[in-house]
Motif scaffolding. Structure first.
Motif, PDB file in Angstrom:
ATOM      1  N   LYS A   1       1.893  -9.673  -6.630  1.00 31.44           N
ATOM      2  CA  LYS A   1       2.646  -7.560  -7.217  1.00 31.44           C
ATOM      3  C   LYS A   1       3.940  -8.098  -6.432  1.00 31.44           C
ATOM      4  O   LYS A   1       4.798  -7.684  -7.519  1.00 31.44           O
ATOM      5  CB  LYS A   1       2.207  -6.839  -6.798  1.00 31.44           C
ATOM      6  CG  LYS A   1       0.205  -6.372  -7.288  1.00 31.44           C
ATOM      7  CD  LYS A   1      -0.312  -5.672  -6.851  1.00 31.44           C
ATOM      8  CE  LYS A   1      -1.825  -5.354  -6.700  1.00 31.44           C
ATOM      9  NZ  LYS A   1      -2.384  -3.967  -6.600  1.00 31.44           N
ATOM     10  N   ALA A   2       3.945  -8.719  -5.335  1.00 27.61           N
ATOM     11  CA  ALA A   2       5.478  -8.896  -4.608  1.00 27.61           C
ATOM     12  C   ALA A   2       6.970  -9.443  -5.251  1.00 27.61           C
ATOM     13  O   ALA A   2       5.914 -11.011  -6.305  1.00 27.61           O
ATOM     14  CB  ALA A   2       5.120  -9.079  -3.200  1.00 27.61           C
ATOM     15  N   ASP A   3       7.395  -9.966  -5.021  1.00 25.15           N
ATOM     16  CA  ASP A   3       8.387 -11.065  -6.109  1.00 25.15           C
ATOM     17  C   ASP A   3       8.004 -11.915  -4.646  1.00 25.15           C
ATOM     18  O   ASP A   3       9.119 -11.176  -3.485  1.00 25.15           O
ATOM     19  CB  ASP A   3       9.706  -9.909  -6.183  1.00 25.15           C
ATOM     20  CG  ASP A   3       9.271  -9.618  -8.105  1.00 25.15           C
ATOM     21  OD1 ASP A   3       8.973  -9.999  -8.636  1.00 25.15           O
ATOM     22  OD2 ASP A   3      10.355  -8.474  -7.820  1.00 25.15           O
ATOM     23  N   TRP A   4       8.170 -13.383  -4.880  1.00 28.98           N
ATOM     24  CA  TRP A   4       8.322 -14.257  -3.530  1.00 28.98           C
ATOM     25  C   TRP A   4       9.855 -15.044  -3.810  1.00 28.98           C
ATOM     26  O   TRP A   4      10.434 -15.928  -4.707  1.00 28.98           O
ATOM     27  CB  TRP A   4       7.241 -14.936  -3.679  1.00 28.98           C
ATOM     28  CG  TRP A   4       6.371 -13.980  -3.126  1.00 28.98           C
ATOM     29  CD1 TRP A   4       5.419 -13.253  -3.839  1.00 28.98           C
ATOM     30  CD2 TRP A   4       6.370 -13.433  -1.564  1.00 28.98           C
ATOM     31  NE1 TRP A   4       4.853 -12.294  -3.307  1.00 28.98           N
ATOM     32  CE2 TRP A   4       4.879 -12.724  -1.380  1.00 28.98           C
ATOM     33  CE3 TRP A   4       6.287 -14.013  -0.860  1.00 28.98           C
ATOM     34  CZ2 TRP A   4       3.732 -12.028  -0.567  1.00 28.98           C
ATOM     35  CZ3 TRP A   4       5.728 -13.615   0.734  1.00 28.98           C
ATOM     36  CH2 TRP A   4       4.625 -12.656   1.117  1.00 28.98           C
TER      37      TRP A   4
ATOM     38  N   GLU B   1       0.683  -1.406  -0.295  1.00 28.94           N
ATOM     39  CA  GLU B   1      -0.228  -0.526   0.135  1.00 28.94           C
ATOM     40  C   GLU B   1       0.590   0.875  -0.130  1.00 28.94           C
ATOM     41  O   GLU B   1       0.683   2.471  -0.437  1.00 28.94           O
ATOM     42  CB  GLU B   1      -0.727   0.017   0.756  1.00 28.94           C
ATOM     43  CG  GLU B   1      -1.698  -1.241   1.204  1.00 28.94           C
ATOM     44  CD  GLU B   1      -3.050  -1.038   2.530  1.00 28.94           C
ATOM     45  OE1 GLU B   1      -2.738  -0.631   3.881  1.00 28.94           O
ATOM     46  OE2 GLU B   1      -3.702  -2.119   2.217  1.00 28.94           O
ATOM     47  N   ARG B   2       2.240   0.700   0.361  1.00 30.53           N
ATOM     48  CA  ARG B   2       3.031   2.104   0.566  1.00 30.53           C
ATOM     49  C   ARG B   2       3.657   2.332  -0.462  1.00 30.53           C
ATOM     50  O   ARG B   2       4.411   3.174  -0.924  1.00 30.53           O
ATOM     51  CB  ARG B   2       3.685   1.757   1.665  1.00 30.53           C
ATOM     52  CG  ARG B   2       2.653   2.112   2.551  1.00 30.53           C
ATOM     53  CD  ARG B   2       3.493   1.553   4.270  1.00 30.53           C
ATOM     54  NE  ARG B   2       2.139   2.172   5.516  1.00 30.53           N
ATOM     55  CZ  ARG B   2       1.572   1.567   6.126  1.00 30.53           C
ATOM     56  NH1 ARG B   2       0.673   0.443   5.294  1.00 30.53           N
ATOM     57  NH2 ARG B   2       0.388   1.708   6.872  1.00 30.53           N
ATOM     58  N   TYR B   3       4.546   1.617  -1.200  1.00 28.56           N
ATOM     59  CA  TYR B   3       5.676   1.042  -2.632  1.00 28.56           C
ATOM     60  C   TYR B   3       5.083  -0.777  -2.650  1.00 28.56           C
ATOM     61  O   TYR B   3       4.938  -1.031  -2.181  1.00 28.56           O
ATOM     62  CB  TYR B   3       7.179   1.102  -1.833  1.00 28.56           C
ATOM     63  CG  TYR B   3       8.346   0.831  -2.970  1.00 28.56           C
ATOM     64  CD1 TYR B   3       7.883   2.283  -3.172  1.00 28.56           C
ATOM     65  CD2 TYR B   3       8.701   0.097  -2.983  1.00 28.56           C
ATOM     66  CE1 TYR B   3       9.116   2.496  -4.066  1.00 28.56           C
ATOM     67  CE2 TYR B   3       9.827   0.168  -3.484  1.00 28.56           C
ATOM     68  CZ  TYR B   3      10.242   1.423  -4.296  1.00 28.56           C
ATOM     69  OH  TYR B   3      11.164   1.454  -5.190  1.00 28.56           O
ATOM     70  N   GLN B   4       4.891   0.159  -4.696  1.00 30.10           N
ATOM     71  CA  GLN B   4       4.193  -1.239  -5.293  1.00 30.10           C
ATOM     72  C   GLN B   4       6.058  -2.362  -5.263  1.00 30.10           C
ATOM     73  O   GLN B   4       5.716  -3.458  -6.150  1.00 30.10           O
ATOM     74  CB  GLN B   4       4.242  -0.581  -6.357  1.00 30.10           C
ATOM     75  CG  GLN B   4       3.016  -0.310  -6.359  1.00 30.10           C
ATOM     76  CD  GLN B   4       1.847  -1.042  -5.870  1.00 30.10           C
ATOM     77  OE1 GLN B   4       1.198  -2.499  -6.703  1.00 30.10           O
ATOM     78  NE2 GLN B   4       1.108  -0.343  -4.979  1.00 30.10           N
ATOM     79  N   ARG B   5       7.533  -1.964  -5.288  1.00 28.28           N
ATOM     80  CA  ARG B   5       8.303  -2.361  -4.880  1.00 28.28           C
ATOM     81  C   ARG B   5       8.451  -3.249  -4.414  1.00 28.28           C
ATOM     82  O   ARG B   5       9.496  -2.576  -3.635  1.00 28.28           O
ATOM     83  CB  ARG B   5       9.591  -2.138  -6.069  1.00 28.28           C
ATOM     84  CG  ARG B   5       8.708  -1.517  -6.988  1.00 28.28           C
ATOM     85  CD  ARG B   5      10.853  -0.232  -8.087  1.00 28.28           C
ATOM     86  NE  ARG B   5       9.579  -0.409  -9.273  1.00 28.28           N
ATOM     87  CZ  ARG B   5       9.942   1.249  -9.221  1.00 28.28           C
ATOM     88  NH1 ARG B   5       9.482   1.992  -8.587  1.00 28.28           N
ATOM     89  NH2 ARG B   5       9.855   1.593 -10.416  1.00 28.28           N
TER      90      ARG B   5
END
Length: 302
Positions: A114-117, A82-86
Motif C-alpha cells: 500500500k505504500a509507495d517505495w 495503521e495511522r495514515y494510508q499515504r
C-alpha cells in the motif's frame, strides 16, 4: 601496537553478509533489532505530522538510511500505515543483496504494498551527492539511521548535517547506534579494530551536535546481548571466524592478524569489562542506544 595489512569488512559486501549473519544468529532477544520502532511510532510529532498531512492530502515521507534487509523498516512502515494510508518510503542501502531481500519482503506482503517505495542502491554519501546534483531539496517527515552512522564519510558534523538537511520542520530523526558504555563501543577503540573511521559512535557528541542545530533530543538504551561462546570453544570453526570478522570488521581476521594481535583480541575478549559468564555461556552486552530527535521550525540547517 604494530598494524597489519587487512581488508575492511565494509569493502567486501559478500563477506560482510556472511559475517553479519553469524553475528545475528548469536544475538538476542530476537526482536531487539526492531525495539526502537514503537519509540518512533509513539512520538508525539508523528501524530502532529499526520494531522497536517491529512489536511493537505500529501504523503508522509520516510527515509531509511542503511536499511539492510528491511526488518526494521517494514515494521515501521506497517505501523505508520495503521495511522495514515499515504506513505512514501525511500530506502537507501548500498548492498544489492540486502536491498533485494527488502524488495521481496514488500512484494510478498499485501499491506506493505500500500505504500509507495523508492529503492536506492546507494551509500548515504552517494545519496546526498545525487540530491545535490539534481538540486533536490525535498524533505522527509521521518528519517531512520540504524547502525549506519559509522559508515558515513566526513566525520560527525557532516553526518549530522546531512540528516538534518533532509528532515522537515516538525520531523522525527532516529539514530540507532552502539551504546557509548557498551562492549561494542569499547571494542571499536581497540588499536586494530577497523569497524569505523573517526569517532561516530559517541552518543553524547551526536546529541550535542543535534541540539546545537536546535533539535530536541531524547535517548534510550535497549537491552541486547551476543553469545560469543563458540569463539572460545570452536565447535564450529567457520562460525567462530565469521563472528570474529564482524567484531573486528576485518576480513579473515584470524588469518591476517599476526599472532600477537590475535592473542590480544582473545585476551581482551575474556576481560570482565568485555564479557561475562552466564549458565556456562560467554555473553557480551551489546545493548545499543537510540537517539530520537525532533526538528523545530527555525533549526539551523547547513
Amino acid at each position: 601496537m604494530a598494524d597489519f595489512e587487512y581488508v575492511n569488512l565494509k569493502d567486501d559486501p559478500e563477506h560482510y553478509e556472511t559475517s553479519f549473519a553469524a553475528f545475528d544468529d548469536h544475538r538476542y532477544p530476537r526482536n531487539a533489532r526492531e525495539a526502537w520502532v514503537p519509540m518512533v511510532l509513539q512520538h508525539g510529532n508523528i501524530q502532529t505530522s499526520i494531522s497536517k498531512l491529512e489536511r493537505s492530502g500529501e504523503s508522509m515521507k520516510v527515509l531509511g538510511i542503511g536499511s539492510g534487509t528491511g526488518v526494521e523498516d517494514c515494521k515501521l512502515i506497517t505501523g505508520l500505515l495503521e495511522r495514515y494510508q499515504r506513505i512514501h518510503s525511500t530506502v537507501v542501502e548500498p548492498n544489492k543483496h540486502y536491498l533485494r531481500q527488502h524488495q521481496e519482503t514488500v512484494s510478498s506482503t499485501e499491506n506493505l504494498k500500500k505504500a509507495d517505495w523508492d529503492w536506492r542502491q546507494q551509500s548515504w554519501d552517494e545519496f546526498l551527492t545525487h540530491r545535490m546534483e539534481k538540486n533536490d531539496s525535498s524533505k522527509f517527515d521521518v528519517i531512520t539511521s540504524v547502525h549506519s552512522i559509522y559508515y558515513m564519510q566526513g566525520g560527525l558534523n557532516a553526518a549530522v548535517d546531512g540528516m538534518v538537511d533532509c528532515l522537515k520542520d516538525g520531523g522525527v530523526l532516529l539514530i540507532y547506534l552502539r551504546n557509548m558504555d557498551g562492549t561494542f563501543n569499547e571494542m571499536s577503540n581497540w588499536p586494530w579494530n577497523k569497524h569505523h573511521e573517526g569517532n561516530l559512535s559517541y552518543t553524547p557528541e551526536i546529541r550535542k551536535s543535534l541540539e546545537k542545530r536546535g533539535l530536541l533530543c531524547e535517548n534510550a538504551v535497549f537491552p541486547e546481548f551476543c553469545d560469543v561462546t563458540n569463539i572460545f570453544e570452536r565447535r564450529n570453526e567457520r562460525d567462530a571466524r565469521h563472528l570474529e570478522d564482524f567484531m573486528t570488521h576485518v576480513v579473515n581476521f584470524k588469518e591476517r592478524a599476526p599472532p600477537n594481535i590475535y592473542d590480544d583480541f582473545m585476551k581482551r575478549l575474556q576481560e570482565p569489562r568485555t564479557t561475562y559468564r552466564e549458565n556456562g555461556r560467554i555473553i557480551m552486552d551489546i545493548s545499543p542506544n537510540a537517539i530520537i530527535a525532533r526538528k523545530t521550525s527555525g533549526c539551523a540547517d547547513r
